[in-house]
Design a protein around this motif. Structure first.
Motif, PDB file in Angstrom:
ATOM      1  N   GLY A  60      21.611 -13.116  17.525  1.00 44.33           N
ATOM      2  CA  GLY A  60      20.355 -12.371  17.784  1.00 44.33           C
ATOM      3  C   GLY A  60      20.289 -11.850  18.882  1.00 44.33           C
ATOM      4  N   ARG A  61      21.241 -12.130  19.971  1.00 42.81           N
ATOM      5  CA  ARG A  61      21.115 -11.525  21.274  1.00 42.81           C
ATOM      6  C   ARG A  61      21.520 -10.069  21.445  1.00 42.81           C
ATOM      7  N   VAL A  62      20.580  -9.158  21.611  1.00 51.40           N
ATOM      8  CA  VAL A  62      21.050  -7.628  21.729  1.00 51.40           C
ATOM      9  C   VAL A  62      20.362  -7.236  22.821  1.00 51.40           C
ATOM     10  N   CYS A  63      20.916  -6.254  23.276  1.00 50.93           N
ATOM     11  CA  CYS A  63      20.368  -5.559  24.665  1.00 50.93           C
ATOM     12  C   CYS A  63      19.068  -4.988  24.754  1.00 50.93           C
ATOM     13  N   GLY A  64      18.540  -4.649  23.472  1.00 52.64           N
ATOM     14  CA  GLY A  64      17.122  -4.133  23.422  1.00 52.64           C
ATOM     15  C   GLY A  64      17.088  -2.661  24.200  1.00 52.64           C
ATOM     16  N   CYS A  87      22.271   4.278  24.844  1.00 55.08           N
ATOM     17  CA  CYS A  87      23.166   5.155  24.739  1.00 55.08           C
ATOM     18  C   CYS A  87      23.458   6.119  24.008  1.00 55.08           C
ATOM     19  N   ALA A  88      23.880   7.526  24.424  1.00 54.66           N
ATOM     20  CA  ALA A  88      23.690   8.457  23.566  1.00 54.66           C
ATOM     21  C   ALA A  88      24.983   8.637  22.677  1.00 54.66           C
ATOM     22  N   ILE A  89      26.108   7.925  23.269  1.00 53.43           N
ATOM     23  CA  ILE A  89      27.345   7.594  22.202  1.00 53.43           C
ATOM     24  C   ILE A  89      27.444   6.266  21.505  1.00 53.43           C
ATOM     25  N   GLN A  90      26.411   5.806  21.208  1.00 57.37           N
ATOM     26  CA  GLN A  90      26.484   4.306  20.727  1.00 57.37           C
ATOM     27  C   GLN A  90      27.247   4.125  19.770  1.00 57.37           C
ATOM     28  N   ASP A  91      27.547   5.148  18.923  1.00 54.31           N
ATOM     29  CA  ASP A  91      28.522   5.006  17.702  1.00 54.31           C
ATOM     30  C   ASP A  91      30.061   5.110  18.091  1.00 54.31           C
ATOM     31  N   ARG A  92      30.306   5.502  19.287  1.00 53.65           N
ATOM     32  CA  ARG A  92      31.791   5.930  19.741  1.00 53.65           C
ATOM     33  C   ARG A  92      31.722   5.556  21.178  1.00 53.65           C
ATOM     34  N   LYS A  93      31.116   4.162  21.570  1.00 52.85           N
ATOM     35  CA  LYS A  93      31.219   3.984  22.944  1.00 52.85           C
ATOM     36  C   LYS A  93      32.741   3.633  23.389  1.00 52.85           C
ATOM     37  N   PRO A  94      33.217   3.804  24.457  1.00 50.89           N
ATOM     38  CA  PRO A  94      34.317   3.345  24.944  1.00 50.89           C
ATOM     39  C   PRO A  94      34.406   1.905  24.985  1.00 50.89           C
ATOM     40  N   ARG A  95      36.051   1.283  24.772  1.00 51.08           N
ATOM     41  CA  ARG A  95      36.093  -0.015  24.564  1.00 51.08           C
ATOM     42  C   ARG A  95      35.394  -0.923  25.571  1.00 51.08           C
ATOM     43  N   THR A  96      35.668  -0.424  26.702  1.00 51.26           N
ATOM     44  CA  THR A  96      34.890  -1.365  27.723  1.00 51.26           C
ATOM     45  C   THR A  96      33.621  -1.670  27.594  1.00 51.26           C
ATOM     46  N   CYS A  97      32.790  -0.768  27.045  1.00 47.44           N
ATOM     47  CA  CYS A  97      31.254  -0.744  26.693  1.00 47.44           C
ATOM     48  C   CYS A  97      31.113  -1.574  25.696  1.00 47.44           C
ATOM     49  N   ARG A  98      31.996  -1.396  24.542  1.00 44.84           N
ATOM     50  CA  ARG A  98      31.801  -2.451  23.337  1.00 44.84           C
ATOM     51  C   ARG A  98      32.293  -3.770  23.375  1.00 44.84           C
ATOM     52  N   THR A  99      33.068  -4.067  24.533  1.00 43.16           N
ATOM     53  CA  THR A  99      33.613  -5.479  24.703  1.00 43.16           C
ATOM     54  C   THR A  99      32.993  -6.146  25.842  1.00 43.16           C
ATOM     55  N   TRP A 100      32.301  -5.428  26.714  1.00 45.17           N
ATOM     56  CA  TRP A 100      31.760  -6.013  27.993  1.00 45.17           C
ATOM     57  C   TRP A 100      30.170  -6.494  27.596  1.00 45.17           C
ATOM     58  N   PHE A 101      29.792  -7.715  28.142  1.00 48.19           N
ATOM     59  CA  PHE A 101      28.290  -8.106  28.159  1.00 48.19           C
ATOM     60  C   PHE A 101      27.980  -8.952  29.372  1.00 48.19           C
ATOM     61  N   CYS A 102      26.691  -8.792  29.798  1.00 45.99           N
ATOM     62  CA  CYS A 102      26.142  -9.892  30.764  1.00 45.99           C
ATOM     63  C   CYS A 102      26.057 -11.187  30.117  1.00 45.99           C
ATOM     64  N   GLY A 103      25.866 -12.142  31.169  1.00 44.56           N
ATOM     65  CA  GLY A 103      25.704 -13.495  31.007  1.00 44.56           C
ATOM     66  C   GLY A 103      24.509 -13.701  30.058  1.00 44.56           C
ATOM     67  N   TRP A 104      23.545 -12.893  30.261  1.00 42.24           N
ATOM     68  CA  TRP A 104      22.151 -13.168  29.489  1.00 42.24           C
ATOM     69  C   TRP A 104      22.678 -13.137  28.036  1.00 42.24           C
ATOM     70  N   ARG A 105      23.606 -12.228  27.638  1.00 45.85           N
ATOM     71  CA  ARG A 105      23.869 -12.309  26.305  1.00 45.85           C
ATOM     72  C   ARG A 105      24.701 -13.590  25.604  1.00 45.85           C
ATOM     73  N   PHE A 106      25.258 -14.203  26.446  1.00 48.73           N
ATOM     74  CA  PHE A 106      26.008 -15.514  26.079  1.00 48.73           C
ATOM     75  C   PHE A 106      25.554 -16.771  26.410  1.00 48.73           C
ATOM     76  N   LEU A 107      24.622 -16.952  27.461  1.00 44.74           N
ATOM     77  CA  LEU A 107      24.257 -17.869  27.948  1.00 44.74           C
ATOM     78  C   LEU A 107      22.695 -18.430  27.550  1.00 44.74           C
ATOM     79  N   HIS A 108      22.568 -19.702  27.478  1.00 44.90           N
ATOM     80  CA  HIS A 108      21.118 -20.020  26.809  1.00 44.90           C
ATOM     81  C   HIS A 108      20.045 -19.816  27.838  1.00 44.90           C
ATOM     82  N   LEU A 109      19.711 -18.517  27.942  1.00 38.83           N
ATOM     83  CA  LEU A 109      18.555 -18.281  28.835  1.00 38.83           C
ATOM     84  C   LEU A 109      17.372 -17.718  28.321  1.00 38.83           C
ATOM     85  N   SER A 110      16.341 -17.822  28.596  1.00 42.59           N
ATOM     86  CA  SER A 110      15.083 -17.222  27.855  1.00 42.59           C
ATOM     87  C   SER A 110      15.300 -15.587  28.138  1.00 42.59           C
TER      88      SER A 110
END
Length: 182
Positions: A9-13, A46-69
């Motif tokens: 359920g953690r999405v960038c929004g 992102c204007a190119i959401q459906d074809r983002k570069p690999r870096t953008c598809r595989t990187w995410f910040c700590g908020w997305r994987f840490l148990h933070l509010s």
């Protein structure tokens, strides 16, 4: 560095902090840090959401994987937690880098963030504080300087320690800029 899985359920929004704060050096996309990506549509993502570069598809910040509010999402708290590869001796498993959004120190006053930093330092996870951008970017390992404040449970002293580290990095950056332009 293999990132932990994203929490369900953690999405960038509406958050697009990484699209501005992070440097991207990918064959598909290159941009300097602290500059908006050319594909970023303010408030829409992102204007190119459906074809983002690999870096953008595989990187995410700590908020997305840490148990933070949700209050600690980077666009809401002013701090992005960037996964940091384990290149520092004694910290080979990797850690986190604290990136202040727009360089604003107010994000350091977030209790939940301070609690996370304290738990990480106490658990031996390397925490880096960053300052500056481009060739003048600096980072400081906070673990040793922050240990007394964390051991005492003194959040104001922890914030003071972090601000002192930022001040020292700012002084170093200013000296380098002066030397480069002098």
């Amino acid at each position: 560095m293999q990132l932990p899985p994203v929490l369900p359920g953690r999405v960038c929004g509406e958050c697009s902090v990484c699209c501005v704060e992070m440097e991207i050096d990918d064959p598909e996309l290159s941009k300097p840090d602290y500059r908006p990506c050319a594909h970023l549509m303010t408030g829409r993502g992102c204007a190119i959401q459906d074809r983002k570069p690999r870096t953008c598809r595989t990187w995410f910040c700590g908020w997305r994987f840490l148990h933070l509010s949700d209050a600690v999402r980077p666009d809401r708290c002013g701090v992005m937690l960037a996964p940091e590869p384990g290149a520092t001796p004694g910290f080979e498993k990797g850690g986190l880098r604290v990136v202040l959004v727009d360089g604003d120190r107010h994000g350091l006053l977030n209790d939940e963030l301070l609690d996370l930093l304290a738990r990480c330092v106490a658990g031996g996870v390397p925490i880096f504080l960053s300052y500056g951008n481009g060739r003048f970017a600096k980072r400081a390992l906070i673990n040793e300087p922050a240990r007394p404040a964390i051991a005492a449970g003194d959040k104001p002293l922890l914030v003071e320690t972090l601000c002192s580290l930022l001040d020292a990095m700012a002084e170093a950056v200013n000296a380098e800029i002066a030397a480069a332009t002098g």
